[in-house]
Design a protein around this motif. Structure first.
Motif, short mmCIF file in Angstrom:
data_model
loop_
_atom_site.label_atom_id
_atom_site.label_comp_id
_atom_site.label_asym_id
_atom_site.label_seq_id
_atom_site.Cartn_x
_atom_site.Cartn_y
_atom_site.Cartn_z
N GLY A 37 0.85 -1.18 0.00
CA GLY A 37 0.00 0.00 0.00
C GLY A 37 0.88 1.22 0.00
N ARG A 38 0.55 2.14 0.85
CA ARG A 38 1.32 3.39 0.92
C ARG A 38 2.77 3.20 1.31
N GLN A 39 3.06 2.16 2.08
CA GLN A 39 4.44 1.97 2.56
C GLN A 39 5.38 1.50 1.45
N ARG A 40 4.84 0.95 0.35
CA ARG A 40 5.64 0.53 -0.81
C ARG A 40 6.75 -0.44 -0.46
N GLY A 41 6.49 -1.38 0.41
CA GLY A 41 7.49 -2.38 0.77
C GLY A 41 8.45 -1.85 1.82
N HIS A 42 9.56 -2.56 2.00
CA HIS A 42 10.54 -2.14 3.00
C HIS A 42 11.90 -2.75 2.66
N VAL A 43 12.92 -2.27 3.37
CA VAL A 43 14.30 -2.74 3.16
C VAL A 43 14.69 -3.61 4.35
N TYR A 46 20.35 -8.66 5.30
CA TYR A 46 20.66 -10.07 5.54
C TYR A 46 22.14 -10.27 5.27
N ARG A 47 22.87 -10.67 6.30
CA ARG A 47 24.32 -10.88 6.21
C ARG A 47 25.04 -9.69 5.60
N GLY A 48 24.62 -8.52 6.04
CA GLY A 48 25.29 -7.30 5.62
C GLY A 48 24.81 -6.72 4.29
N ALA A 49 23.99 -7.44 3.56
CA ALA A 49 23.49 -6.94 2.28
C ALA A 49 22.05 -6.46 2.44
N GLU A 50 21.73 -5.32 1.80
CA GLU A 50 20.38 -4.78 1.85
C GLU A 50 19.54 -5.36 0.72
N PHE A 51 18.33 -5.73 1.06
CA PHE A 51 17.37 -6.24 0.08
C PHE A 51 16.09 -5.43 0.19
#
Length: 112
Positions: A37-43, A46-51
């Motif tokens: 919705g408005r939040q458009r997912g999140h970051v 995991y093991r130092g890498a951003e997804f």
């Protein structure tokens, strides 16, 4: 008749189920869904890498009710799943023209 559909956070499913049972609802349908919705997912990290997680897991609840019980049922669901945070979900209502119970052939209000 109305079909009440709610998209809620998975961790609130048990609270909503208990509230619906107390309210006298005899049957519900649950589906695991994902979206945003408005939040458009999140970051997430995991093991130092951003997804970037584009789609958030939610639960869809569907309940068939008679017209007079609809507004009260929406209030019951909303109260049970509300956390006050972004991503609490949505509830919508659509009209249902006909319902048939497959086992007995009962139709409409008798099939609820």
């Amino acid at each position: 008749m109305k079909l009440v559909t709610a998209i809620i956070q998975p961790e609130k499913l048990e609270d909503v189920q208990r509230a619906l049972l107390r309210h006298g609802v005899s049957g519900i349908t649950i589906t695991e869904v994902s979206g945003y919705g408005r939040q458009r997912g999140h970051v997430e990290v995991y093991r130092g890498a951003e997804f970037t997680i584009d789609f958030i897991f939610k639960v869809k609840i569907e309940v068939l009710v008679d017209d007079p019980a609809c507004d009260e049922l929406v209030d019951v669901i909303a109260a049970a799943c509300r956390t006050g945070n972004v991503g609490d979900g949505k509830i919508w209502v659509v009209a249902v023209d006909s319902v048939t119970r497959v086992r007995t052939g009962e139709r409409d209000h008798a099939a609820l």
